[in-house]
Design an enzyme around this catalytic site. Structure first.
Site, mmCIF file in Angstrom:
data_model
loop_
_atom_site.group_PDB
_atom_site.id
_atom_site.type_symbol
_atom_site.label_atom_id
_atom_site.label_comp_id
_atom_site.label_asym_id
_atom_site.label_seq_id
_atom_site.Cartn_x
_atom_site.Cartn_y
_atom_site.Cartn_z
ATOM 1 N N SER A 163 0.934 4.648 0.180
ATOM 2 C CA SER A 163 1.322 3.254 0.029
ATOM 3 C C SER A 163 0.522 2.623 -1.100
ATOM 4 O O SER A 163 -0.575 3.087 -1.436
ATOM 5 C CB SER A 163 1.057 2.494 1.334
ATOM 6 O OG SER A 163 1.072 1.099 1.147
ATOM 7 N N TYR A 189 -6.368 0.325 6.785
ATOM 8 C CA TYR A 189 -5.054 0.812 6.355
ATOM 9 C C TYR A 189 -5.151 1.447 4.969
ATOM 10 O O TYR A 189 -4.634 2.542 4.740
ATOM 11 C CB TYR A 189 -4.048 -0.331 6.336
ATOM 12 C CG TYR A 189 -2.665 0.075 5.879
ATOM 13 C CD1 TYR A 189 -1.894 0.945 6.643
ATOM 14 C CD2 TYR A 189 -2.131 -0.407 4.690
ATOM 15 C CE1 TYR A 189 -0.621 1.332 6.235
ATOM 16 C CE2 TYR A 189 -0.863 -0.030 4.269
ATOM 17 C CZ TYR A 189 -0.115 0.840 5.040
ATOM 18 O OH TYR A 189 1.136 1.227 4.617
#
Length: 320
Positions: A163, A189
């Protein structure tokens, strides 16, 4: 080497990537394949003739997705396997259940984003434990199945979903699991998404000579159940939607978000090519401050990939 590209528009649907391609006789596993870009990845691959296993922890959701796609195709091409990536014993059971069948494509799509601080069944921080360590154990466990497909003369590829969130953090080598430092959901994350990219790098290095390639993929901004932990107010503050809840321009549909994963799994331009970070149906360019696209150096650092691999072997007990 020249930058690898598909020549397709970044907003191309996954099914378009596969137009004219026959995947009959090939097998694929898509983790988290019951919703979001996962189900669109499954739909596209099955539409081209592949036999696809949706690997999910919720059997009911998986069977609903499989039934939907099989009905669309008029053929039974999609099945369901149970795996909880936050539980290494569950991952091991899935690998054992797969047995000696050849595997052409493993798409590590599932993930958790910006969740409250919590820990996996193996006492690992939930995001890095699920997004990285669970997928590490799955990928290494299924490497013999991928190698069997490669020996049969067909594509054998691992696709690791990263990501743009990787920009938020490199791997914190001193405290990966937030034992001593304050928990930051976005930093956690980011660390897990950096790990996903480094895993593809390490996997490719180890298995390319056995005919298996691995690449990382940034699918783009897409509204899916991945945002389940984010209140609307936070998404507005992040600039993802306006005050009325309308998603801003630039976000992709789930079908468009699945396209780079599908290209990574089957694209002719990537035959024998690995260790890359892909986005918008092309090899990503270096990140430039202030930009929305690109990959940062720490996500493609070969030394970091080796360090993470060693930690992953020790943490999971899974080795090639």
């Amino acid at each position: 080497m020249a930058r690898v590209t598909s020549g397709l528009n970044p907003y191309t649907d996954a099914a378009v990537v596969l137009e004219g391609r026959d995947l009959s006789g090939q097998t694929a596993i898509v983790t988290g394949g019951a919703t979001g870009i996962g189900i669109e990845t499954v739909r596209a691959l099955a539409g081209a003739g592949a036999q696809v296993t949706i690997a999910v922890r919720n059997r009911e959701a998986g069977e609903k997705a499989a039934a939907e796609i099989n009905a669309e195709q008029g053929a039974s091409r999609v099945g369901v396997g149970l795996v909880d990536l936050s539980n290494l014993a569950s991952v091991a059971a899935f690998v054992e259940a797969w047995g000696g069948k050849p595997l052409n494509m493993l798409i590590n799509n599932a993930g958790v984003m910006a969740c409250p601080q919590s820990y996996t069944a193996d006492d690992l921080e939930m995001q890095v434990g699920t997004n990285h360590f669970g997928h590490y154990a799955l990928g290494v466990g299924l490497a013999p199945a991928l190698e069997k497909a490669a020996k049969a003369g067909k594509t054998a590829r691992l696709v690791s979903l990263s990501s743009s969130g990787h920009r938020r953090s490199d791997v914190n080598w001193d405290d990966m699991n937030y034992r001593t430092r304050p928990y930051d959901k976005w930093e956690a994350y980011g660390q897990s998404k950096t790990a996903n990219s480094l895993f593809a790098l390490g996997f490719h290095r180890r298995f390319k000579d056995r005919g298996i390639t691995a690449n990382a993929v940034m699918p783009g901004g897409i509204m899916t159940p991945l945002q389940r932990h984010l209140p609307r107010e936070e998404m507005i503050a992040l600039g993802w939607m306006n005050a009325e809840g309308v998603v801003v321009d630039g976000f992709k549909t789930p079908a468009q978000g699945a396209s780079t994963s599908v290209w990574a799994a089957v694209g002719d331009e990537l035959e024998g090519v690995g260790g890359l970070y892909l986005e918008n149906l092309a090899e990503a360019e270096p990140f430039v401050a202030g930009g929305r696209l690109g990959v940062m150096p720490h996500a493609l650092n070969a030394d970091h990939a080796e360090r993470l691999w060693a930690i992953s072997e020790t943490t999971t007990g899974v080795t090639p």
